[in-house]
Design a protein around this motif. Structure first.
Motif, PDB file in Angstrom:
ATOM      1  N   ASN A 161      19.611  92.213 -37.081  1.00 10.88           N
ATOM      2  CA  ASN A 161      20.378  92.984 -36.678  1.00 10.88           C
ATOM      3  C   ASN A 161      21.751  92.121 -36.451  1.00 10.88           C
ATOM      4  O   ASN A 161      22.699  92.450 -35.972  1.00 10.88           O
ATOM      5  CB  ASN A 161      19.947  92.851 -34.715  1.00 10.88           C
ATOM      6  CG  ASN A 161      18.960  93.807 -34.443  1.00 10.88           C
ATOM      7  OD1 ASN A 161      20.922  94.810 -34.024  1.00 10.88           O
ATOM      8  ND2 ASN A 161      18.423  94.089 -33.977  1.00 10.88           N
ATOM      9  N   ARG A 162      21.793  91.038 -36.084  1.00 11.55           N
ATOM     10  CA  ARG A 162      22.457  89.888 -36.237  1.00 11.55           C
ATOM     11  C   ARG A 162      24.064  89.694 -37.117  1.00 11.55           C
ATOM     12  O   ARG A 162      25.087  90.232 -37.223  1.00 11.55           O
ATOM     13  CB  ARG A 162      22.509  88.140 -36.088  1.00 11.55           C
ATOM     14  CG  ARG A 162      22.170  87.810 -34.765  1.00 11.55           C
ATOM     15  CD  ARG A 162      22.102  86.459 -35.274  1.00 11.55           C
ATOM     16  NE  ARG A 162      21.574  85.407 -35.941  1.00 11.55           N
ATOM     17  CZ  ARG A 162      19.849  85.325 -35.373  1.00 11.55           C
ATOM     18  NH1 ARG A 162      19.589  85.197 -34.772  1.00 11.55           N
ATOM     19  NH2 ARG A 162      19.513  84.273 -36.661  1.00 11.55           N
ATOM     20  N   ARG A 163      23.430  90.574 -38.238  1.00 12.19           N
ATOM     21  CA  ARG A 163      24.294  90.539 -39.241  1.00 12.19           C
ATOM     22  C   ARG A 163      25.028  91.609 -39.092  1.00 12.19           C
ATOM     23  O   ARG A 163      26.737  91.605 -39.864  1.00 12.19           O
ATOM     24  CB  ARG A 163      23.553  91.173 -40.272  1.00 12.19           C
ATOM     25  CG  ARG A 163      23.440  89.881 -41.124  1.00 12.19           C
ATOM     26  CD  ARG A 163      22.366  89.954 -42.521  1.00 12.19           C
ATOM     27  NE  ARG A 163      21.182  88.700 -42.458  1.00 12.19           N
ATOM     28  CZ  ARG A 163      20.561  88.638 -43.968  1.00 12.19           C
ATOM     29  NH1 ARG A 163      20.758  89.874 -44.155  1.00 12.19           N
ATOM     30  NH2 ARG A 163      19.891  87.590 -44.616  1.00 12.19           N
ATOM     31  N   TYR A 164      25.178  92.664 -38.958  1.00 16.98           N
ATOM     32  CA  TYR A 164      26.266  93.570 -38.104  1.00 16.98           C
ATOM     33  C   TYR A 164      27.463  93.076 -37.310  1.00 16.98           C
ATOM     34  O   TYR A 164      28.503  92.999 -38.156  1.00 16.98           O
ATOM     35  CB  TYR A 164      26.014  94.970 -37.028  1.00 16.98           C
ATOM     36  CG  TYR A 164      23.990  95.474 -37.737  1.00 16.98           C
ATOM     37  CD1 TYR A 164      24.267  96.015 -38.873  1.00 16.98           C
ATOM     38  CD2 TYR A 164      23.300  95.677 -37.581  1.00 16.98           C
ATOM     39  CE1 TYR A 164      23.635  96.898 -39.523  1.00 16.98           C
ATOM     40  CE2 TYR A 164      22.175  96.535 -37.861  1.00 16.98           C
ATOM     41  CZ  TYR A 164      22.133  97.114 -38.708  1.00 16.98           C
ATOM     42  OH  TYR A 164      21.808  97.746 -39.294  1.00 16.98           O
ATOM     43  N   GLU A 165      27.881  92.513 -36.872  1.00 16.36           N
ATOM     44  CA  GLU A 165      28.625  91.606 -36.049  1.00 16.36           C
ATOM     45  C   GLU A 165      29.398  90.636 -36.735  1.00 16.36           C
ATOM     46  O   GLU A 165      30.551  90.373 -37.272  1.00 16.36           O
ATOM     47  CB  GLU A 165      27.708  91.106 -34.730  1.00 16.36           C
ATOM     48  CG  GLU A 165      29.414  90.494 -33.335  1.00 16.36           C
ATOM     49  CD  GLU A 165      30.114  91.169 -33.447  1.00 16.36           C
ATOM     50  OE1 GLU A 165      30.000  92.997 -33.587  1.00 16.36           O
ATOM     51  OE2 GLU A 165      31.315  91.524 -33.459  1.00 16.36           O
ATOM     52  N   GLN A 166      27.959  90.195 -37.448  1.00 19.61           N
ATOM     53  CA  GLN A 166      28.796  88.847 -38.570  1.00 19.61           C
ATOM     54  C   GLN A 166      29.515  89.635 -39.850  1.00 19.61           C
ATOM     55  O   GLN A 166      30.702  88.770 -40.371  1.00 19.61           O
ATOM     56  CB  GLN A 166      27.703  88.036 -39.025  1.00 19.61           C
ATOM     57  CG  GLN A 166      27.130  87.650 -38.225  1.00 19.61           C
ATOM     58  CD  GLN A 166      25.881  86.778 -39.341  1.00 19.61           C
ATOM     59  OE1 GLN A 166      25.322  87.310 -39.739  1.00 19.61           O
ATOM     60  NE2 GLN A 166      24.847  85.823 -38.605  1.00 19.61           N
ATOM     61  N   ILE A 167      29.631  90.891 -40.168  1.00 19.07           N
ATOM     62  CA  ILE A 167      30.292  91.838 -40.491  1.00 19.07           C
ATOM     63  C   ILE A 167      30.834  91.540 -40.332  1.00 19.07           C
ATOM     64  O   ILE A 167      32.253  91.820 -41.047  1.00 19.07           O
ATOM     65  CB  ILE A 167      29.119  92.577 -41.486  1.00 19.07           C
ATOM     66  CG1 ILE A 167      28.027  92.430 -42.464  1.00 19.07           C
ATOM     67  CG2 ILE A 167      30.031  93.816 -41.960  1.00 19.07           C
ATOM     68  CD1 ILE A 167      27.055  93.361 -42.852  1.00 19.07           C
ATOM     69  N   ASN A 168      30.910  92.644 -39.132  1.00 14.82           N
ATOM     70  CA  ASN A 168      32.833  92.760 -38.685  1.00 14.82           C
ATOM     71  C   ASN A 168      33.480  91.902 -38.447  1.00 14.82           C
ATOM     72  O   ASN A 168      34.538  91.517 -38.611  1.00 14.82           O
ATOM     73  CB  ASN A 168      32.217  93.632 -36.792  1.00 14.82           C
ATOM     74  CG  ASN A 168      32.004  94.937 -37.207  1.00 14.82           C
ATOM     75  OD1 ASN A 168      31.448  96.161 -38.297  1.00 14.82           O
ATOM     76  ND2 ASN A 168      30.808  95.211 -36.326  1.00 14.82           N
ATOM     77  N   GLU A 169      32.947  90.864 -38.036  1.00 15.13           N
ATOM     78  CA  GLU A 169      34.358  89.445 -37.724  1.00 15.13           C
ATOM     79  C   GLU A 169      34.620  88.925 -39.103  1.00 15.13           C
ATOM     80  O   GLU A 169      35.922  88.771 -39.311  1.00 15.13           O
ATOM     81  CB  GLU A 169      32.997  88.145 -36.878  1.00 15.13           C
ATOM     82  CG  GLU A 169      33.107  88.516 -36.191  1.00 15.13           C
ATOM     83  CD  GLU A 169      31.821  87.165 -35.148  1.00 15.13           C
ATOM     84  OE1 GLU A 169      32.022  86.266 -35.755  1.00 15.13           O
ATOM     85  OE2 GLU A 169      31.664  87.683 -33.916  1.00 15.13           O
ATOM     86  N   PHE A 170      33.269  88.741 -40.039  1.00 14.53           N
ATOM     87  CA  PHE A 170      34.132  88.582 -41.196  1.00 14.53           C
ATOM     88  C   PHE A 170      35.088  89.658 -42.376  1.00 14.53           C
ATOM     89  O   PHE A 170      35.870  89.971 -42.479  1.00 14.53           O
ATOM     90  CB  PHE A 170      33.088  88.671 -42.735  1.00 14.53           C
ATOM     91  CG  PHE A 170      32.811  88.677 -43.789  1.00 14.53           C
ATOM     92  CD1 PHE A 170      33.483  87.324 -44.614  1.00 14.53           C
ATOM     93  CD2 PHE A 170      32.772  89.583 -44.924  1.00 14.53           C
ATOM     94  CE1 PHE A 170      33.882  87.765 -45.938  1.00 14.53           C
ATOM     95  CE2 PHE A 170      32.911  89.742 -46.401  1.00 14.53           C
ATOM     96  CZ  PHE A 170      33.720  89.074 -46.969  1.00 14.53           C
ATOM     97  N   GLU A 171      34.848  90.893 -42.058  1.00 11.46           N
ATOM     98  CA  GLU A 171      35.320  91.732 -42.130  1.00 11.46           C
ATOM     99  C   GLU A 171      37.406  91.780 -41.732  1.00 11.46           C
ATOM    100  O   GLU A 171      38.223  91.969 -42.051  1.00 11.46           O
ATOM    101  CB  GLU A 171      35.338  93.136 -41.924  1.00 11.46           C
ATOM    102  CG  GLU A 171      33.979  93.553 -43.427  1.00 11.46           C
ATOM    103  CD  GLU A 171      33.525  94.819 -42.758  1.00 11.46           C
ATOM    104  OE1 GLU A 171      33.826  95.800 -42.284  1.00 11.46           O
ATOM    105  OE2 GLU A 171      32.975  95.294 -44.499  1.00 11.46           O
ATOM    106  N   ALA A 172      36.799  91.750 -40.764  1.00 15.06           N
ATOM    107  CA  ALA A 172      37.934  91.521 -39.699  1.00 15.06           C
ATOM    108  C   ALA A 172      39.527  90.075 -39.783  1.00 15.06           C
ATOM    109  O   ALA A 172      40.079  89.874 -40.229  1.00 15.06           O
ATOM    110  CB  ALA A 172      37.958  91.011 -38.461  1.00 15.06           C
ATOM    111  N   GLU A 173      39.042  89.237 -40.312  1.00 14.61           N
ATOM    112  CA  GLU A 173      39.133  87.873 -41.082  1.00 14.61           C
ATOM    113  C   GLU A 173      39.609  88.104 -42.347  1.00 14.61           C
ATOM    114  O   GLU A 173      40.889  88.060 -42.577  1.00 14.61           O
ATOM    115  CB  GLU A 173      38.028  86.869 -41.606  1.00 14.61           C
ATOM    116  CG  GLU A 173      38.329  85.871 -41.881  1.00 14.61           C
ATOM    117  CD  GLU A 173      37.187  84.596 -42.516  1.00 14.61           C
ATOM    118  OE1 GLU A 173      35.811  85.184 -41.760  1.00 14.61           O
ATOM    119  OE2 GLU A 173      36.802  84.268 -43.645  1.00 14.61           O
TER     120      GLU A 173
END
Lengths: 289, 289
Positions: A161-173
């Motif tokens: 569940n946490r990973r969605y936000e981690q992915i969003n941050e990663f992709e913004a980076e």
């Protein structure tokens, strides 16, 4: 009014706009797997249209590569996701195959090794990012960590569940770093998958691609669909939107992904680098040599 | 007597035999850079003949890949060496470009980094070897360590002198591991290089490829020729022989290397792996699903 040429995108505009997943809740049942959005020709015309994209795609790829050799940090990353047999390999073979292999960086992600697992799910993804000027292609990706990981309970729900936000941050980076992502979900129907598995069994040159586990996995089709819907909904920011590619028709799928890539290149509009030396002086040196 | 078809190899046999460097001393002056050994057609016919190799090369590549997925350790490694502008990139673009990029592993070797240097000259080469079923392509290779390293005195003579034997042992080891090497020297004349450098200066889309240092390097042409002759003579064992590709004509060069690759595939004769499951039982499962 001029007759629309086969293979031409709809007058409404670009395929990037037509296939982009709108913000909000995603119901994959509402996306037609047999559509040929933006293409009005036959299968044969579709294959011809795909090959016709070759020179332009290839030219853009070389410009991007040239830029990368001269200081630009820009690159493109095509992410391919989809159920088994949806044709990730076919897109690479027929679409990416139009480009110079020197400028491609293709990574196929399998189940993570124990070492990879210890390093966090994004570690191996970072290792595979395309360098400046390259076109990266991911055959599966970090999205597996919210797909099979979720469906098969490979990690506890709070973790995925946490990973969605981690992915969003990663992709913004990545976007800030100059990596333009093109995330494509190759959308097939369950019936089409069944036909493709049967076809593999009928063809001895395709037995090596057949895995009995794929049939077991079919029982989890609804769970995978749900997991895909969640991923497409939760990780669909403006910096890295999702595209759903109707993929029951292989020729359309190949044409569509390649067209999206071409339109992405056009947006980037890479330019031939200017000479960083005195052209006339060099001409004199070469001539005198 | 039937007229020989353009693109057909000489009746004497295979291009692998025709272009192989004979054992013993090597005098590159005796190898014609403008020859079209094994091909009797025009430039246009040569380009058509190259494209015509596509389906067979691609089919073999997929068989090799399939074998690799099912336990075979075999792979192919194409090594490309040659003076600046000899067309290593062109061969990859036009020849390797006929294959599925998923089955290729392309590595371009630049000047070694300090870390690479500390690890011995073969370390980075080992990192880049093709895995089972893959076609590896080296754009430059460990041979640079007996070429530029020798010509530019990057290491002392006893060091580069030992390397010939180290390379021979390394290549014998690769052969035992199932890696079939195809080592191609792209042979151009000094005059042709001059024309190509001048052409790069005349074309703004090629300025990024031009490096003023290449003109300085031309002064070392005789020393490089000597270093190549030594490498071709000293590292030409039966497990990993050298081929000299007449490369003043780009279309011939591309056709020749691709033909050598095709003949290498034919010798390996990779087979579609047999099913490792019960085909009929699986058909029933899929049908019932």
């Amino acid at each position: 009014m001029a007759k629309k040429k086969a293979g031409e995108a709809e007058p409404s505009g670009r395929l990037l706009d037509a296939l982009r997943v709108p913000a909000g809740a995603v119901d994959l049942g509402k996306f037609d797997t047999r559509a040929a959005t933006g293409f009005s020709g036959t299968k044969e015309e579709g294959k011809v249209a795909l090959d016709a994209l070759g020179p332009e795609v290839s030219d853009f790829q070389e410009r991007l590569y040239a830029e990368g050799r001269k200081g630009s940090r820009r690159s493109v990353l095509l992410v391919l996701q989809g159920m088994d047999t949806s044709g990730k390999g076919g897109v690479i073979r027929h679409g990416a195959g139009l480009m110079d292999p020197q400028g491609l960086r293709i990574t196929s992600f399998k189940a993570p090794t124990p070492t990879e697992k210890r390093r966090g799910f994004l570690w191996r993804i970072r290792q595979a990012l395309p360098g400046p000027g390259l076109v990266g292609i991911f055959d599966r990706s970090h999205y597996e960590d919210v797909l099979i990981a979720r469906v098969r309970n490979l990690v506890a729900p709070p973790v995925w569940n946490r990973r969605y936000e981690q992915i969003n941050e990663f992709e913004a980076e990545l976007a800030e770093q100059g990596i333009t992502m093109l995330k494509c979900f190759l959308h097939i129907s369950s019936e089409e998958q069944k036909l493709r598995l049967a076809a593999r069994l009928d063809d001895p040159t395709k037995h090596w691609k057949y895995n009995p586990g794929d049939v077991d996995e079919r029982e989890l089709w609804p769970a995978y669909t749900e997991a895909y819907e969640a991923a497409l909904e939760n990780c669909n920011g403006p910096a890295a939107p999702w595209y759903v590619i109707p993929s029951d028709r292989k020729w359309y799928r190949n044409w569509a992904v390649t067209t999206l890539l071409l339109e992405t290149f056009r947006d980037l509009d890479p330019q031939w680098p200017k000479a960083d030396f005195d052209i006339e002086a060099e001409k004199t040196r070469v001539a005198a040599d």
